[in-house]
Design an enzyme around this catalytic site. Structure first.
Site, PDB file in Angstrom:
ATOM      1  N   GLU A 150       0.486  -1.362  -0.059  1.00  0.00           N
ATOM      2  CA  GLU A 150       0.022  -0.020   0.150  1.00  0.00           C
ATOM      3  C   GLU A 150       0.714   1.338  -0.022  1.00  0.00           C
ATOM      4  O   GLU A 150       0.874   2.114   0.920  1.00  0.00           O
ATOM      5  CB  GLU A 150      -1.034   0.250   1.196  1.00  0.00           C
ATOM      6  N   GLU A 305      -6.622  -7.906  -0.555  1.00  0.00           N
ATOM      7  CA  GLU A 305      -7.037  -7.844   0.864  1.00  0.00           C
ATOM      8  C   GLU A 305      -8.295  -7.273   0.748  1.00  0.00           C
ATOM      9  O   GLU A 305      -8.776  -6.325   0.021  1.00  0.00           O
ATOM     10  CB  GLU A 305      -6.243  -6.712   1.685  1.00  0.00           C
TER      11      GLU A 305
END
Ligand code: GAL
Length: 690
Positions: A150, A305
């Site tokens: 991320e 995710e």
């Protein structure tokens, strides 16, 4: 196919064996096999354990779990562990921690504390990536690389000396001469002229508004820095393991850097998505994020995710009620994902995220959540043929980070609080209104199509428009060279182009187009914008249709903004009903070649949007299936084979009408004809048999 992971739909999640004693690993494998987990992401935050000091690498524990996973037929998506650097590294090199806009260097003690332009950090990640790639080259379990984690989640802006030097270098390469930079930045204003490259500092908060071109350039520089940071690791890994695909997981918020920069250097695009279970419209939120990921590379993406149940970072973290995890997982597949993965496998016992759900919750295997995970994992073999199919969209929405950053300055225009109070701080950038929001406008247009079950791609302004019939450019504030030509070609060849208020105000250097906003787009739209009037918080105007138009009422409401415009070649379809510009056009249509270009000089209400979207879809012969509220239909297809995903996001059992013929439900084997009944949170994946 993303990897050859069997049986094709990837199912699993982030796995942190290092948080548990090795006896627990056996238990993990037992439960993973029960749940038919076929891939886990490991190593993501394990840097300190893999490299306890500068000269030592310790792969023993990772080797053991990689071997165990391989022995049990579970593939590995291997994280390069670079999102959380070890303390020894931070302490040894004083350029690692990033610097906030206030000038304060962030303290260590969390993840993503690194500066993206720190030479010491970059050197260390190249070395770690090399050691890992050499060590795991040829390992049976290794099927995918996952670089960092991320990007920009916490460290999207840094104002340190290394970034400053990097910025100066970047500017020199871009502008070549200081005269050119001074001209493009308009530094004649407020005595800002630069006489030496070294005088250009990072645009930190100052006494008031700052040079908007400089702010935007700094954002562009940081954005490119994220990309080059990714490439540091990617180049090393690609060279050593050329056959293993490489990805990095993106957040669903794309405001922090330009994701399109990555598009030619990702083997698969990966998404983390965390819709709020407490919000009934979360499925619409998710649909847009899936569309963004699908469109980035124009092929199936990966959900890397999602939460098995609740997260721990909304103000209130409600659970996903029974059925919702399954429903949202199938929604991701419907929109083009070839994987269903979670953060994380086992809910943590210690550490920052111990209140976050896991596929195996603290309660263990007898928990509701694990039972739902196991059931889903076992069900997925029925949909394995969906992998590799795509969603065919005839509509595209353009996303442009430069326009986004110019409309919603990352440096702050002021913000609107929940109770609608408007804040304005001394450092806010001067701006017409804080009530426009680039991404909300994009979302508004996306939802107008999505509500009619029409798939929409979200693409960059330089993508090929020719495969679409409708292209929408909401709030395209900046119009760059070449864009006008792409639109003219698209419309000339029969396409429908739509754009909105506050579009085409500035050029690529943030200079205003003189002689009528819309600048280069004036001709294609047949309209010129003379002035603009942002409306107050509860302010409204009226859209009055100029003549009867099929499917439209006589009047609609509009909010946020009104442009005062003149038509040149466009036809006026509606005018404003109030204020000194009552009678001026607000909705226009311009014919160009065999296509049409529409301008909406305001934000119309939802009723108008429905009528408008229906009209342009009908004009272009695009089907918009009528379905009850809360039912979503998305089709994935390949070689004329369709998989129709019917998803019930509503609270009640609902019946939908099916197209003629017999349809087999992949999940139950039932043949449906005429109608389909979907339970609350129900999913059916239908394939036409006759
Ligand atoms: C993601 C992150 C994961 C985990 C998760 C919790 O943003 O990549 O590591 O923190 O959030 O929701």
């Amino acid at each position: 196919m993303i990897t050859n992971t069997a049986p094709n739909i990837i199912f699993g999640g982030d796995y942190f064996p290092e948080q548990w004693p090795e006896e627990t690993w056996k238990e993990d494998i037992r439960l993973m096999k029960q749940a038919k987990v076929n891939m886990v992401s490991i190593g993501i935050f394990a840097w300190a354990l893999l490299q306890p000091d500068e000269d030592t690498f310790t792969f023993g524990w990772l080797d053991r779990i990689m071997d165990m996973l391989a022995d049990n037929g579970i593939d590995v998506c291997l994280g390069t562990a670079t999102a959380a650097q070890p303390n020894w590294l931070t302490q040894k090199y004083d350029d690692i921690l990033f610097v906030r806009e206030s000038g304060e260097r962030v303290a260590c003690g969390s993840r993503q504390t690194y500066c993206i332009n720190s030479p010491s950090y970059r050197k260390a990640i190249r070395r770690l990536a090399k050691e890992m790639a050499l060590h795991y080259k040829g390992h049976r379990a290794l099927k995918l690389w996952h670089i960092n984690n991320e990007y920009a989640n916490k460290n999207s802006m840094c104002f340190c000396k290394n970034c400053e030097k990097g910025f100066q270098k970047w500017l020199k390469a871009k502008y070549k001469t200081l005269d050119n930079l001074n001209e493009c930045w308009g530094t004649v204003y407020w005595s800002e002229k630069y006489f030496d490259w070294d005088q250009i500092n990072t645009p930190r908060a100052s006494a008031g508004g700052r040079n908007a071109t400089k702010l935007l350039d700094y954002k562009r520089f940081l954005s490119e820095s994220f990309f080059s940071l990714y490439m540091e690791e990617r180049s090393v890994i690609r060279e050593i393991t050329p056959d293993i695909p490489i990805t990095t997981n993106f957040e669903s918020d794309w405001s922090k850097f330009d994701h399109f920069l990555f598009k030619d250097h990702l083997d698969v695009a990966s998404l983390n998505f965390y819709p709020d279970p407490g919000n009934p419209d979360s499925y619409k939120w998710a649909a847009l994020r899936h569309a963004m990921m699908r469109s980035l590379l124009g092929k199936p993406f990966m959900v890397m995710e999602q939460a098995p149940s609740q997260v721990d970072w909304y103000p209130v973290n409600t659970t996903k009620p029974p059925g919702v995890m399954r429903l949202w997982s199938y929604q991701a597949l419907a929109h083009g994902s070839d994987s269903i993965m979670f953060f994380q496998w086992r809910a943590s016992k210690k550490g920052t995220e111990k209140y976050h759900s896991g596929m195996v919750p603290h309660y263990g295997e007898n928990s509701r959540v694990f039972k739902e995970i196991r059931a889903l994992g076992n069900e997925l073999k029925k949909v394995k043929n969906v992998a590799g199919t795509t969603v065919e969209s005839k509509v595209a929405i353009l996303l442009d980070n430069d326009s986004w950053w110019s409309v919603d300055s990352p440096y702050g225009h002021g913000t609107k609080s929940l109770d609608n109070e408007v804040f304005w701080s001394a450092n806010s950038q001067p701006f017409p209104t804080v009530l426009v929001s680039y991404f909300s406008e994009l979302e508004y247009y996306f939802n107008a199509f999505h509500d009619l079950n029409v798939p929409v791609d979200v693409i960059g302004i330089d993508y090929d428009f020719s495969k679409y019939k409708i292209v929408v450019a909401p709030l395209l504030h900046m119009v760059k060279p070449g864009f006008k030509e792409s639109v003219e070609k698209f419309v000339g060849n029969g396409g429908t182009f739509i754009t909105t208020y506050f579009t085409g105000f500035i050029d690529e250097h943030v200079g205003v187009f003189l002689g009528g906003y819309l600048g280069p787009l004036k001709d294609v739209l047949g309209v010129e914008v003379e002035e603009y009037d942002p409306l107050p918080l509860e302010g409204k105007n009226v859209i009055k249709m100029a003549a009867e138009l099929d499917g439209f009422k006589k009047e609609y409401g509009c909010t946020v903004w009104c442009d005062v415009i003149h038509t040149t070649t466009a036809k006026t379809l509606a005018t404003f009903g109030e204020d000194y510009y009552a009678g001026f056009p607000c909705f226009t249509e311009n014919q160009l070649g065999s296509g049409k270009a529409y301008y909406l000089a305001t934000r119309p209400d939802e009723e108008f949007m429905r009528a408008f979207v229906r009209k342009i879809l009908a004009d272009q012969g695009i089907r918009a299936p009528q379905l009850p509220e809360g039912i979503e239909l998305v089709t994935r297809s390949k070689n004329r084979k369709n998989f129709d995903f019917y998803l019930n996001h509503g609270d009640t059992e609902t019946e939908v009408k099916l197209a003629e013929g017999k349809h087999e439900d992949l999940l139950t084997g039932t043949i449906h004809e005429g109608t389909l009944t979907l339970a609350r949170y129900g999913v059916s994946i239908l394939r036409k048999t006759t």
